[in-house]
Design a protein around this motif. Structure first.
Motif, PDB file in Angstrom:
ATOM      1  N   SER A 102       0.692  -1.148  -0.177  1.00 31.76           N
ATOM      2  CA  SER A 102       0.113  -0.017  -0.043  1.00 31.76           C
ATOM      3  C   SER A 102       0.863   1.335   0.066  1.00 31.76           C
ATOM      4  O   SER A 102       2.132   1.028   0.289  1.00 31.76           O
ATOM      5  CB  SER A 102      -0.966   0.009   1.255  1.00 31.76           C
ATOM      6  N   GLY A 103       0.283   2.492  -0.250  1.00 34.89           N
ATOM      7  CA  GLY A 103       1.072   3.665  -0.128  1.00 34.89           C
ATOM      8  C   GLY A 103       1.604   3.922   1.064  1.00 34.89           C
ATOM      9  O   GLY A 103       2.635   4.715   1.341  1.00 34.89           O
ATOM     10  N   ALA A 104       0.798   3.564   1.978  1.00 40.91           N
ATOM     11  CA  ALA A 104       1.257   3.847   3.490  1.00 40.91           C
ATOM     12  C   ALA A 104       2.525   2.958   3.842  1.00 40.91           C
ATOM     13  O   ALA A 104       3.250   3.327   4.756  1.00 40.91           O
ATOM     14  CB  ALA A 104       0.132   3.506   4.482  1.00 40.91           C
ATOM     15  N   ARG A 105       2.750   1.909   3.035  1.00 38.01           N
ATOM     16  CA  ARG A 105       3.914   1.110   3.369  1.00 38.01           C
ATOM     17  C   ARG A 105       5.063   1.055   2.204  1.00 38.01           C
ATOM     18  O   ARG A 105       5.966   0.386   2.268  1.00 38.01           O
ATOM     19  CB  ARG A 105       3.294  -0.458   3.285  1.00 38.01           C
ATOM     20  N   ALA A 106       4.790   2.232   1.444  1.00 36.98           N
ATOM     21  CA  ALA A 106       5.760   2.381  -0.019  1.00 36.98           C
ATOM     22  C   ALA A 106       7.348   2.480   0.803  1.00 36.98           C
ATOM     23  O   ALA A 106       8.254   2.322  -0.166  1.00 36.98           O
ATOM     24  CB  ALA A 106       5.466   3.363  -0.577  1.00 36.98           C
ATOM     25  N   GLU A 107       7.562   2.921   1.962  1.00 37.94           N
ATOM     26  CA  GLU A 107       8.969   3.353   2.156  1.00 37.94           C
ATOM     27  C   GLU A 107       9.223   2.405   3.521  1.00 37.94           C
ATOM     28  O   GLU A 107      10.436   2.622   4.155  1.00 37.94           O
ATOM     29  CB  GLU A 107       9.052   4.732   2.668  1.00 37.94           C
ATOM     30  N   VAL A 108       8.726   1.352   3.568  1.00 40.64           N
ATOM     31  CA  VAL A 108       9.232   0.143   4.606  1.00 40.64           C
ATOM     32  C   VAL A 108      10.451  -0.240   4.507  1.00 40.64           C
ATOM     33  O   VAL A 108      10.893  -0.775   3.497  1.00 40.64           O
ATOM     34  CB  VAL A 108       8.353  -0.966   4.506  1.00 40.64           C
ATOM     35  N   PRO A 109      11.421   0.059   5.579  1.00 42.25           N
ATOM     36  CA  PRO A 109      12.759  -0.438   5.558  1.00 42.25           C
ATOM     37  C   PRO A 109      12.965  -1.815   5.975  1.00 42.25           C
ATOM     38  O   PRO A 109      12.163  -2.440   6.506  1.00 42.25           O
ATOM     39  CB  PRO A 109      13.338   0.520   6.461  1.00 42.25           C
TER      40      PRO A 109
ATOM     41  N   LEU B 228      11.915  -5.569  11.874  1.00 38.04           N
ATOM     42  CA  LEU B 228      12.500  -6.383  10.787  1.00 38.04           C
ATOM     43  C   LEU B 228      11.487  -6.726   9.920  1.00 38.04           C
ATOM     44  O   LEU B 228      10.342  -7.180  10.109  1.00 38.04           O
ATOM     45  CB  LEU B 228      13.135  -7.626  11.041  1.00 38.04           C
ATOM     46  N   ASN B 229      11.711  -6.344   8.546  1.00 34.56           N
ATOM     47  CA  ASN B 229      10.891  -6.521   7.435  1.00 34.56           C
ATOM     48  C   ASN B 229      11.677  -7.044   6.080  1.00 34.56           C
ATOM     49  O   ASN B 229      11.817  -6.542   5.395  1.00 34.56           O
ATOM     50  CB  ASN B 229      10.195  -5.124   6.988  1.00 34.56           C
ATOM     51  N   PRO B 230      11.873  -8.307   6.195  1.00 29.31           N
ATOM     52  CA  PRO B 230      12.784  -9.083   5.353  1.00 29.31           C
ATOM     53  C   PRO B 230      12.060  -9.244   4.060  1.00 29.31           C
ATOM     54  O   PRO B 230      12.824  -9.409   3.129  1.00 29.31           O
ATOM     55  CB  PRO B 230      12.892 -10.380   6.203  1.00 29.31           C
TER      56      PRO B 230
END
Length: 248
Positions: free
Chosen positions: A156-163, A175-177
């Motif tokens: 989603s757009g809200a998660r577009a910059e998840v590191p 952690l978002n592997p």
């Protein structure tokens, strides 16, 4: 047509992303190992029993990592999700813990607001999410140094910059592997490794939460369009993956 038939298309960089994910999980298991021999690991996977989290659970088991797994059983999950939970508990090498909401809190909320309170207002829906998800999440993460999620930037757009590694919370590392994975990558892994998955995915449920708050989506709809579909797009998070300043 199954979700595998429809979606299992690896991206051109799939092999690199799989290697990146495996290395990240292995390093995290070392960095957050038990404080004492024989003790509990200080890192855990938040498993929603969706496709991404089943991939991560499979990797943790396949790599024989000392990373625990927990599931938030909200009391409102689909029968298909509960059946998958039973299968995961029966087959997982890694321990699977199940956290449920405080019964008294649920009973009081339903008595006061009704069983369909989530449809009445965003505020009531978020109260329901807090009781059924956020409070149990706090217990699940108590004493942990890190947690693993299946967040992807594509969701989603809200998660577009998840590191890949989120250290913004001083108390616990997130952690978002799979941050760089595509939906096709996820399903290619599932197909290649014969990973068990929720049959609701075959019924066009890409994102699966509580039964009252999840529906199937149509072709062309946003990936998370089936979650809280009656709400404005900007409100579509339960709180698990919202930073404090955003939640405020």
């Amino acid at each position: 047509m199954s979700a595998i038939d429809l979606n299992a298309r690896a991206s051109s960089t799939y092999a690199d992303k799989l290697a990146e994910t495996s290395v990240l999980l292995q390093q995290a298991a070392r960095d957050h190992a038990a404080s004492a021999p024989g003790g509990a690991s200080r890192i855990t996977l938040a498993c929603s029993l969706g496709a991404e989290d089943m991939v991560l659970a499979h990797l943790i088991n396949q790599l024989q990592l000392n990373i625990g797994i927990f599931v938030l059983e909200t009391g409102q999950l689909h029968p298909e999700t509960l059946a998958l939970l039973d299968r995961l508990k029966a087959t997982s090498r890694a321990p699977v813990e199940v956290f449920t909401p405080v019964t008294e809190s649920v009973v009081q909320f339903v008595d006061r607001e009704g069983k369909d309170a989530m449809y009445k207002s965003i505020e009531l829906r978020k109260v329901c999410c807090h009781i059924r998800k956020m409070e149990p999440l706090g217990r699940a993460l108590a004493g942990k140094a890190a947690w693993v999620t299946g967040l992807r930037r594509e969701q989603s757009g809200a998660r577009a910059e998840v590191p890949l590694i989120d250290s913004s919370d001083a108390k616990i590392t997130k952690l978002n592997p799979l941050a760089n994975w595509t939906w096709g990558d996820v399903w290619f892994y599932i197909a290649e490794n014969k990973v068990d998955y929720n049959p609701l995915h075959d019924q066009f449920y890409p994102s699966i939460g509580c039964a009252p708050c999840t529906r199937a989506i149509s072709m062309g709809e946003d990936f998370r369009a089936g979650r809280w579909w009656w709400e404005d797009e900007t409100a579509k998070e339960c709180g698990l993956h919202v930073k404090d300043k955003a939640a405020a």
